[in-house]
Design a protein around this motif. Sequence first.
Motif, PDB file in Angstrom:
ATOM      1  N   GLY A  29      -6.314  -5.742  19.597  1.00  0.00           N
ATOM      2  CA  GLY A  29      -4.950  -6.247  19.725  1.00  0.00           C
ATOM      3  C   GLY A  29      -4.407  -6.994  18.530  1.00  0.00           C
ATOM      4  N   LEU A  30      -4.986  -6.806  17.340  1.00  0.00           N
ATOM      5  CA  LEU A  30      -4.471  -7.485  16.150  1.00  0.00           C
ATOM      6  C   LEU A  30      -3.481  -6.641  15.373  1.00  0.00           C
ATOM      7  N   ALA A  31      -3.523  -5.353  15.602  1.00  0.00           N
ATOM      8  CA  ALA A  31      -2.668  -4.442  14.844  1.00  0.00           C
ATOM      9  C   ALA A  31      -2.652  -3.089  15.539  1.00  0.00           C
ATOM     10  N   GLU A  32      -1.880  -2.175  14.989  1.00  0.00           N
ATOM     11  CA  GLU A  32      -1.915  -0.779  15.425  1.00  0.00           C
ATOM     12  C   GLU A  32      -2.326   0.083  14.235  1.00  0.00           C
ATOM     13  N   ALA A  33      -2.712   1.303  14.529  1.00  0.00           N
ATOM     14  CA  ALA A  33      -3.046   2.235  13.458  1.00  0.00           C
ATOM     15  C   ALA A  33      -1.771   2.625  12.715  1.00  0.00           C
ATOM     16  N   GLY A  34      -1.919   2.924  11.426  1.00  0.00           N
ATOM     17  CA  GLY A  34      -0.792   3.345  10.616  1.00  0.00           C
ATOM     18  C   GLY A  34      -1.019   4.720  10.013  1.00  0.00           C
ATOM     19  N   ARG A  35      -0.005   5.258   9.391  1.00  0.00           N
ATOM     20  CA  ARG A  35      -0.052   6.616   8.835  1.00  0.00           C
ATOM     21  C   ARG A  35      -1.173   6.770   7.813  1.00  0.00           C
ATOM     22  N   ARG A  36      -1.390   5.779   6.972  1.00  0.00           N
ATOM     23  CA  ARG A  36      -2.410   5.891   5.930  1.00  0.00           C
ATOM     24  C   ARG A  36      -3.811   5.747   6.500  1.00  0.00           C
ATOM     25  N   GLY A  37      -3.936   5.170   7.690  1.00  0.00           N
ATOM     26  CA  GLY A  37      -5.240   4.913   8.276  1.00  0.00           C
ATOM     27  C   GLY A  37      -5.583   3.440   8.312  1.00  0.00           C
ATOM     28  N   ASP A  38      -4.779   2.608   7.660  1.00  0.00           N
ATOM     29  CA  ASP A  38      -4.986   1.162   7.682  1.00  0.00           C
ATOM     30  C   ASP A  38      -4.456   0.563   8.980  1.00  0.00           C
TER      31      ASP A  38
END
Length: 478
Positions: A297-306
């Motif tokens: 729950g700290l972030a979501e996945a992004g397009r680059r993979g980060d």
Amino acid sequence: MTKFHSIISRRNFMKALGLGVTGVATTVATVPIFHDLDELMSSEGAAQKYPFWVKKRPLEKPSMDVDYSMMQRFDASKCTNGGNQGYLQYVSAEEGAASLAIKAERYKKWAVEGKPGFSLRDRALRHSNGGVANVPWTTPTAGANSYLDLGIEKWKGTPEENSRMLRSALKFFGATSIGYSEFTQNMQKTIYTKQYSSPWKEHVFEDVDDEYETSAKVVIPMKKHLNIVTAMSPCALENMKTAPGPLSSRAATGQASNIINYAFNRAQTFLAALGYKCIAGDGNGIAATAGFANLSGLAEAGRRGDAVSPDFGMAMRGQKFFTDLPLVPTAPIDAGVWRFCKTCKKCAEICPSDSISMEKEPTWENIYPWQAPGKKQYLFNGLSCQELRNQFGDECGLCMVGCVFSKHSDAIVHDVVKGIVSTSSIFNGFFTSLDNTFGYGSELGKDKNPLTGDFNQKAVTWWNLELPTFGFDLKKPM
């Protein structure tokens, strides 16, 4: 200087978008309603605090599709970065030597010429924060002021009390965002088969009480009921704006990693004194931070993979450790970030090496050995990315600062936009175009970078900025 500052009200901003009062009601219809302060506080517990528009999701269904039946443990030695160690396994000896020769040549040439972002002082700052000090794999022996030294029982709190306590301690030690994941059988699949960095020791699960390591392996004790703690720190955003170059992608990211490693060093002493384990080692080498940031729950996945944080975008760094301290798992979140990435594509558009997929939809297909299966993800060419970083003589970071979510939230308009993004994707394209219009991120990109003879002048003005401690200012409690 930022080109845009807004004092526009939420209502007027909604009207400008054509939403009006009815649209506002529709947009916030999915936001949970609390009847009193106690109900609101009990809903949060010790979990990461987010604005109203960030929703929780079940552990098995984060915003990025995950299939544990497809997932296999990943060999982190297959990554394409890591001091060029990973990159060199995918190219011939001649190609590798030529690429590293170019890196060394430009590293010296641009320093001698004093190119913005690559001068001697830029390099000096980069190397002062570029190394990540490893945290010992084994929990240290409890020292003075521990439960043993005091002759009392070890700390015994409820999982809820422990979660709150550890979060408070880690924030005091320097971490900004903290999440917890139970180490289930599915979670075992997320642990690297080998460490991320040389000498790439093997991660082995054994039916023992205590962790240990040899010259060939590090052992995770499976007789203990373990949790994984993920902690993150933002990168100094004004540094990131100087991308590409060492002030951004190494000085800033290295500092963020070092802050977390310091926090973990302190956490080992703290937990040992209470009677519990903190198994860390090379925190980045246990597993992919992006995965655990997503699942905790700290972030979501992004397009680059980060990992992409609702608060700090891609400009964050994090680490993980195991502990047998009973904790309450924190749930994945849905802030609309993953859905936004499907239409935004800004990081891919500015990438000078075209390493980031421009496809609208992610895929279960996995054609690269440096990407693990089991996630519906966008393909990322880590090889061409690393090659470009060598061409730049150091690093890049343009995608990180270019991310629409990587910005300060001191203007009210940012939280309003994020609130809309969390519930509707109708305006995603419009918001991306606004981001470009207002000049956020770096002024450089695909067609303007050191290889075209263009250097970022913000790397010169950065040295005269009056910045807060560590280069970032947390305006609101997290």
